[in-house]
Scaffold this motif. Structure first.
Motif, mmCIF file in Angstrom:
data_model
loop_
_atom_site.group_PDB
_atom_site.id
_atom_site.type_symbol
_atom_site.label_atom_id
_atom_site.label_comp_id
_atom_site.label_asym_id
_atom_site.label_seq_id
_atom_site.Cartn_x
_atom_site.Cartn_y
_atom_site.Cartn_z
ATOM 1 N N LEU A 14 0.822 -1.181 0.105
ATOM 2 C CA LEU A 14 -0.051 -0.202 -0.139
ATOM 3 C C LEU A 14 1.017 1.026 0.048
ATOM 4 O O LEU A 14 0.447 2.189 -0.800
ATOM 5 C CB LEU A 14 -0.878 -0.084 1.110
ATOM 6 C CG LEU A 14 -2.284 -0.978 1.034
ATOM 7 C CD1 LEU A 14 -2.902 -0.953 2.594
ATOM 8 C CD2 LEU A 14 -2.919 -0.570 0.042
ATOM 9 N N PHE A 15 1.981 1.372 0.784
ATOM 10 C CA PHE A 15 2.692 2.395 0.840
ATOM 11 C C PHE A 15 3.394 2.733 -0.638
ATOM 12 O O PHE A 15 3.597 3.719 -0.915
ATOM 13 C CB PHE A 15 3.922 2.443 1.849
ATOM 14 C CG PHE A 15 3.343 2.764 3.372
ATOM 15 C CD1 PHE A 15 3.140 3.970 3.735
ATOM 16 C CD2 PHE A 15 3.149 1.890 4.243
ATOM 17 C CE1 PHE A 15 2.864 4.417 4.944
ATOM 18 C CE2 PHE A 15 2.909 2.196 5.538
ATOM 19 C CZ PHE A 15 2.510 3.666 5.811
ATOM 20 N N ARG A 16 3.876 1.551 -1.194
ATOM 21 C CA ARG A 16 4.431 1.496 -2.461
ATOM 22 C C ARG A 16 3.545 2.141 -3.388
ATOM 23 O O ARG A 16 3.719 2.972 -4.562
ATOM 24 C CB ARG A 16 4.926 0.252 -3.095
ATOM 25 C CG ARG A 16 6.166 -0.038 -2.403
ATOM 26 C CD ARG A 16 6.693 -1.498 -2.764
ATOM 27 N NE ARG A 16 7.939 -1.765 -2.143
ATOM 28 C CZ ARG A 16 8.465 -2.945 -2.375
ATOM 29 N NH1 ARG A 16 7.880 -3.873 -2.765
ATOM 30 N NH2 ARG A 16 9.556 -3.169 -1.546
ATOM 31 N N THR A 17 2.144 1.861 -3.408
ATOM 32 C CA THR A 17 1.171 2.332 -4.264
ATOM 33 C C THR A 17 0.921 3.732 -4.015
ATOM 34 O O THR A 17 0.601 4.584 -4.818
ATOM 35 C CB THR A 17 -0.227 1.475 -4.041
ATOM 36 O OG1 THR A 17 0.097 0.233 -4.180
ATOM 37 C CG2 THR A 17 -1.303 1.810 -4.909
ATOM 38 N N LEU A 18 1.276 4.205 -2.862
ATOM 39 C CA LEU A 18 0.981 5.722 -2.807
ATOM 40 C C LEU A 18 1.996 6.695 -3.278
ATOM 41 O O LEU A 18 2.230 7.686 -3.171
ATOM 42 C CB LEU A 18 0.930 5.838 -1.094
ATOM 43 C CG LEU A 18 -0.401 5.463 -0.219
ATOM 44 C CD1 LEU A 18 -0.326 5.541 1.115
ATOM 45 C CD2 LEU A 18 -1.637 6.036 -0.901
ATOM 46 N N GLY A 19 3.224 5.795 -3.687
ATOM 47 C CA GLY A 19 4.254 6.598 -4.149
ATOM 48 C C GLY A 19 5.554 6.579 -3.465
ATOM 49 O O GLY A 19 6.416 7.280 -3.608
ATOM 50 N N CYS A 20 5.446 5.734 -2.283
ATOM 51 C CA CYS A 20 6.492 5.876 -1.592
ATOM 52 C C CYS A 20 7.539 4.800 -1.866
ATOM 53 O O CYS A 20 7.545 3.980 -2.713
ATOM 54 C CB CYS A 20 6.327 5.473 0.037
ATOM 55 S SG CYS A 20 5.077 6.504 0.902
ATOM 56 N N THR A 21 8.847 5.151 -1.321
ATOM 57 C CA THR A 21 10.014 4.242 -1.812
ATOM 58 C C THR A 21 10.720 3.575 -0.369
ATOM 59 O O THR A 21 10.771 4.392 0.670
ATOM 60 C CB THR A 21 11.058 5.111 -2.444
ATOM 61 O OG1 THR A 21 11.645 6.076 -1.946
ATOM 62 C CG2 THR A 21 10.654 5.311 -3.853
ATOM 63 N N ALA A 22 11.387 2.424 -0.260
ATOM 64 C CA ALA A 22 11.792 1.733 0.597
ATOM 65 C C ALA A 22 13.306 2.478 0.890
ATOM 66 O O ALA A 22 13.974 2.893 -0.171
ATOM 67 C CB ALA A 22 11.931 0.492 0.413
ATOM 68 N N SER A 23 13.450 2.918 2.222
ATOM 69 C CA SER A 23 14.893 3.498 2.494
ATOM 70 C C SER A 23 15.332 3.369 3.681
ATOM 71 O O SER A 23 14.350 2.884 4.453
ATOM 72 C CB SER A 23 14.767 5.140 2.219
ATOM 73 O OG SER A 23 15.935 5.584 2.362
ATOM 74 N N VAL A 24 16.676 3.128 4.008
ATOM 75 C CA VAL A 24 17.069 3.050 5.303
ATOM 76 C C VAL A 24 17.501 4.440 5.956
ATOM 77 O O VAL A 24 18.156 5.180 5.545
ATOM 78 C CB VAL A 24 18.428 2.355 5.396
ATOM 79 C CG1 VAL A 24 18.834 2.224 6.767
ATOM 80 C CG2 VAL A 24 18.037 0.706 4.583
ATOM 81 N N VAL A 25 16.707 4.814 7.068
ATOM 82 C CA VAL A 25 16.811 5.911 7.730
ATOM 83 C C VAL A 25 17.205 5.727 9.120
ATOM 84 O O VAL A 25 16.430 5.053 10.144
ATOM 85 C CB VAL A 25 15.320 6.910 7.669
ATOM 86 C CG1 VAL A 25 15.768 8.113 8.628
ATOM 87 C CG2 VAL A 25 15.119 7.131 6.401
ATOM 88 N N GLY A 26 18.266 6.225 9.913
ATOM 89 C CA GLY A 26 18.813 5.713 11.066
ATOM 90 C C GLY A 26 18.977 4.509 11.339
ATOM 91 O O GLY A 26 18.751 3.764 12.392
ATOM 92 N N GLY A 27 19.348 3.764 10.430
ATOM 93 C CA GLY A 27 19.578 2.161 10.503
ATOM 94 C C GLY A 27 18.048 1.513 10.565
ATOM 95 O O GLY A 27 18.056 0.134 10.799
ATOM 96 N N GLU A 28 16.960 1.970 10.264
ATOM 97 C CA GLU A 28 15.773 1.308 10.254
ATOM 98 C C GLU A 28 15.129 1.292 8.900
ATOM 99 O O GLU A 28 15.339 2.500 8.034
ATOM 100 C CB GLU A 28 14.923 1.861 11.035
ATOM 101 C CG GLU A 28 15.230 1.846 12.597
ATOM 102 C CD GLU A 28 14.084 2.629 13.578
ATOM 103 O OE1 GLU A 28 13.190 3.502 13.011
ATOM 104 O OE2 GLU A 28 14.144 2.225 14.693
#
Length: 512
Positions: free
Chosen positions: A475-489
């Motif tokens: 669902l997040f990808r369908t919203l246009g989000c991309t996977a990323s590592v922020v602060g080790g998470e």
């Protein structure tokens, strides 16, 4: 053409040596005169069994073809009848770009012959001038032997590519070009009359079947006018492009996206996620008044033992901000949203980290109140998502959501049910289909982006809300989000400009 033991033409060639005149017949008058002089001088020296050779003919000699009476003709894949008589015609009168030709050196010629059944026509100018057709500047030569003077005269002759045609078929093209539809109609009617009079039973049966299948086109023009007029009327009532886009958006379970957004906060506007009149009617003041009493706060929420700690921590944190901030950038430090419920409640020391405000927002009380409204509305959506059958009875739903019977709260429930449920025909109870359950989750993801400043730990959110992580990630990808590592998470981050993923195209027939 031979007299005696040796050919006089061969002897003449050995004596005359006029090969230059044969290779290049288009020589000057001087060269032609010298050749004739040589031939004349050799005439008196010709002995028994010998002949003199002279060359006559150039481009201008084509006018005296009747004197030579010879021509070369190519018949590609046939032999004409031996009795065929051929004649050569000048092409002076043939039409060209400027009309009839008046050039004295015109080499265009026609060769024509015929029998009772066949016609033969050829020319020497189909591919341009004669030199262009031949591919070189010389001429074909024919030797004419004169026994009275023992002389051989070489004359330039034209070449023709001859085509044949059947005389009986020559009238077919004119008949087919002149025949009209009325002629065919008359011919069909005559054939029909003959069939009715002399045909057998099968032919008559076929004729009757054709009559039954015949379409009456007498009123076809009127029908076409009515049909095209209806098209124009329907075109005027077609929806506009904006209406089509709005309709397609409403048919998708995803919230409306603003692809021209300059900041992530504008990608999914809060006014598109929560109606403005409902956003202002959310009862958050009583939440702010009880921020120091967790138990009293729980009584104002649809709280239970499975209430998501993710939503609870964001709600409490922003309630604390709204109660302590007075509009400036200062104020108490508070926890981030990365702690669990128990950890977030126990953090009171000075090592806490100030939460980063949303992009484009300021760290003030209004921003905190906005996020309180978002978290509170998200808790209402979580409740109907986790208990889809609760939407069937509006009164019980208001009680379960801890809303009193005020008109504003009734409007809140009405707006939620109108967006995330449907009422089947012949029924007055709302239901949540699979489509609407997906829609609730998609709106919750968009609200979570606003609460976590557009960088969400989707795995933690999925565990807290008891949702499969793969479902929430998609669902997040369908919203246009991309996977990323922020602060080790690992987080789902929304950045601008962004694009929505295109639907996947599978192979015809499905997977194999």
């Amino acid at each position: 053409m031979s007299k005696g033991k040796d050919s006089p033409a061969k002897d003449g060639k050995r004596k005359s040596k006029f090969s230059d005149a044969a290779d290049s017949p288009k020589k000057s008058k001087k060269a032609s005169t010298s050749a004739n002089a040589a031939a004349s001088s050799s005439t008196s020296k010709a002995g028994s069994g010998q002949a003199t050779l002279s060359v006559k003919g150039s481009g201008s000699s084509f006018k005296q073809l009747s004197k030579s009476g010879a021509a070369f003709a190519s018949f590609a894949d046939y032999n004409p009848a031996p009795s065929t008589k051929f004649s050569i015609y000048r092409a002076d009168g043939l039409p060209d770009e400027t009309g009839a030709s008046t050039n004295d050196t015109d080499e265009r010629l026609l060769l024509a012959g015929e029998t009772d059944t066949m016609a033969y026509v050829g020319n020497n100018f189909e591919f341009g001038s004669s030199s262009e057709a031949r591919g070189y500047t010389g001429h074909y030569m024919v030797g004419v032997y004169d026994p009275s003077s023992s002389s051989v005269t070489l004359r330039a002759v034209p070449t023709f590519q001859v085509a044949r045609s059947i005389k009986a078929n020559s009238s077919l093209s004119s008949i087919s070009s002149k025949r009209t539809f009325a002629d065919y109609g008359e011919m069909t009617a005559a054939r029909r009359a003959l069939g009715d009079a002399f045909g057998n039973r099968k032919q008559k049966a076929n004729a009757r079947n054709q009559d039954r299948m015949k379409v009456d086109t007498a009123n076809m023009e009127v029908i076409l006018d009515d049909f095209t007029g209806g098209i124009q009327d329907n075109l005027a009532s077609l929806p506009s492009l904006d209406e089509v886009l709005a309709s397609s958006t409403s048919s998708r379970p995803m919230p409306p996206a603003n692809l021209d957004a300059k900041h992530p906060a504008e990608a999914y506007r809060i006014s598109d996620l929560i109606p403005s009149e409902i956003f202002k009617s959310l009862p958050i003041q009583k939440l702010i008044d009880n921020v120091s009493d967790p138990e009293a706060l729980k009584e104002l929420l649809p709280y239970s033992k499975d209430f998501p700690a993710w939503i609870w921590s964001r709600l409490v944190d922003n309630l604390q901000r709204s109660s302590h901030l007075s509009g400036g950038s200062g104020g108490k430090k508070h926890t981030t949203f990365d702690e669990d419920e128990d950890e977030a409640a126990s953090v009171t020391n000075a090592e806490d980290v100030m939460m980063m405000p949303a992009l484009g927002a300021t760290e003030d009380k209004e921003d905190a109140k906005t996020k309180v409204r978002i978290a509170y509305y998200m808790s209402l959506l979580w409740y109907i998502q986790s208990r889809p059958k609760s939407v069937s009875q509006r009164g019980k739903l208001i009680t379960a959501l801890k809303l009193d019977g005020e008109d504003a709260n009734k409007r809140i429930v009405k707006a939620i049910l109108g967006t995330f449920t449907e009422t089947p025909a012949n029924s007055d109870r709302a239901v949540m289909s699979a489509f609407h359950q997906t829609k609730v989750l998609a709106y919750m993801c968009a609200l979570a982006l606003h609460l976590d400043n557009f960088s969400v730990d989707h795995d933690k959110l999925a565990r807290n809300c008891n949702i499969p992580p793969a479902t929430l990630r998609e669902l997040f990808r369908t919203l246009g989000c991309t996977a990323s590592v922020v602060g080790g998470e690992k987080r789902m981050v929304l950045k601008t400009p962004f694009t929505l993923p295109q639907p996947r195209k599978g192979k015809a027939g499905g997977r194999k």
